[in-house]
Design an enzyme around this catalytic site. Structure first.
Site, PDB file in Angstrom:
ATOM      1  N   VAL A 184       0.832-171.348 117.187  1.00 19.99           N
ATOM      2  CA  VAL A 184       1.744-172.699 117.300  1.00 19.99           C
ATOM      3  C   VAL A 184       2.541-173.124 116.199  1.00 19.99           C
ATOM      4  CG1 VAL A 184      -0.222-173.443 119.313  1.00 19.99           C
ATOM      5  CG2 VAL A 184      -0.159-174.026 116.573  1.00 19.99           C
ATOM      6  N   LYS A 185       2.694-172.320 115.181  1.00 18.92           N
ATOM      7  CA  LYS A 185       3.820-172.408 114.358  1.00 18.92           C
ATOM      8  C   LYS A 185       5.131-172.424 114.663  1.00 18.92           C
ATOM      9  CE  LYS A 185       0.252-173.248 111.407  1.00 18.92           C
ATOM     10  NZ  LYS A 185      -0.214-172.251 110.427  1.00 18.92           N
ATOM     11  N   HIS A 186       5.882-172.488 113.788  1.00 21.77           N
ATOM     12  CA  HIS A 186       7.418-172.531 114.233  1.00 21.77           C
ATOM     13  C   HIS A 186       7.868-171.172 114.983  1.00 21.77           C
ATOM     14  CE1 HIS A 186       7.229-175.641 110.978  1.00 21.77           C
ATOM     15  NE2 HIS A 186       8.435-176.053 111.326  1.00 21.77           N
TER      16      HIS A 186
END
Length: 391
Positions: A184-186
């Protein structure tokens, strides 16, 4: 009408990622391959760094950065009290001692005054700066303090991809930067991370230690399977499948970042009706955030219960998160080992009790940002009323 749920985060994978993975799986090279090298080169170019070394995780990168500088037993490393435990764990992995410093109440970032005191008192060999939720720390002052103390500056950029300080990107603001590609990071590589540096010797040391300490890479062995091991190393490599996903993700990263910034702007505007709530700014002086999420912090007096607000938003179908659930030195492992006590890190403790992280990711569709803001405002009002009546 039941509205669709909005999770805090969601991996954004499509046909490009699936095709890239299929191409790797159709071949015969799954590690030490050309896709990983291409991903490293592309990431280095985007970050503005001379070197990018792919690793198994951001945690692995942080560990390697310290290890490559010879930091170990008897050494001290400055660490913010408010961060993911991985930052401090990397210090422990080396056998060194984390020296925790409180954070600023308007950013959640390392307090430079605390850094100065910690460097003076502990003679620390490194400072781990965490760009909290994507906003860079006060790097000019921290670098100056670290330089005077001859301490290495390691950037934990887990939430700071594309964040900038005075126009320079996170990951190039200290000796070394470490990034996370958690789902769910960039951007994601499923699991994985990247280390960036402009230091040739440091890059070579990290690259060697991520693969057992081999003295030569696969492509430089005159005889297949013949090598020597000259230093202690780990199996911290990224594989070709993960790198393929990363390369595909980078192709759409500009649009992802645009959507994050826009969602942040919309939600921030919606929260402006709540003066009692601290909303961390996306810019502060020369620092510009990467918009990982929008942090809203409820009053320190507990007049609005954070957990109740989160529960009400969950009932409304809105996912939230907490960054982070406790000041690291007060988590059981660190508290028991070093004897830290409540009240030692007042800002970090306030954030742990009262912060709510709201989603701004590219999974938000039209109208979702407005809905997140409305849900938060409504939940705060209801929680305040309930608490008032209960008191």
């Amino acid at each position: 009408m039941t509205l669709k749920p909005i999770p805090f985060g969601k991996p954004m994978l499509g046909d490009a990622e699936r095709a890239a993975v299929a191409d790797v799986l159709a071949g015969t090279t799954l590690v030490h391959g050309p896709v990983t090298h291409a991903f490293e080169q592309a990431f280095a170019e985007r970050a503005g760094a001379r070197h990018a070394i792919s690793v198994a995780s951001c945690t692995a990168g942080l560990h390697l950065a310290l290890l490559a500088r010879g930091i170990g037993p008897g050494d001290a490393v400055v660490v913010p009290a408010m961060t993911h435990v991985a930052t401090a764990h990397a210090v422990e992995f080396c056998g060194a001692r984390p020296v925790f410093v409180d954070v600023q109440p308007d950013t959640g970032n390392l307090d430079p005054d605390g850094v100065e005191r910690a460097l003076t008192e502990s003679k620390a060999r490194a400072v781990m700066v965490v760009h909290y939720l994507g906003l860079p720390c006060e790097m000019d002052r921290i670098n100056a303090l670290a330089g005077k103390a001859r301490a290495m500056v390691v950037e934990d950029c887990a939430l700071a991809l594309d964040a900038t300080w005075d126009g320079r990107k996170a990951g190039t603001l200290g000796a070394v930067g470490c990034f996370s590609f958690y789902p769910v990071k960039h951007m994601t590589t499923i699991e994985g991370g990247m280390v960036t540096t402009n230091d040739d010797a440091l890059a070579a040391a990290i690259a060697q230690r991520k693969a057992f300490g081999y003295d030569r890479t696969l492509d430089k062995r005159s005889k297949p399977g013949v090598y020597d091991v000259t230093v202690l190393g780990y199996n911290y490599r990224m594989n070709e499948v993960e790198a393929a996903v990363g390369l595909a993700q980078m192709a759409g990263l500009d649009e992802v970042q645009r959507r994050r910034a826009n969602n942040d702007r919309v939600i921030r505007a919606g929260l402006a009706v709540l003066p009692e709530v601290t909303v961390f700014a996306p810019e502060r002086g020369p620092a510009k955030s990467s918009h990982y999420c929008l942090n809203a912090v409820l009053p320190p007096d507990g007049s609005i219960d954070r957990d109740r607000v989160a529960a009400l938003m969950k009932e409304d179908g809105i996912g939230t998160s907490i960054h982070y659930p406790e000041a690291v030195p007060l988590m059981t492992y660190y508290r028991d080992k070093y004897g830290y006590t409540p009240g030692s890190f007042p800002v970090a403790e306030w954030l742990a009790r009262q912060t709510i992280s709201l989603p701004v990711g590219p999974h938000l569709e039209d109208g979702d940002a407005e809905r997140v803001a409305h849900s938060f405002v409504t939940a705060v009002a209801k929680a305040r009323t309930e608490q008032s009546k209960g008191g």
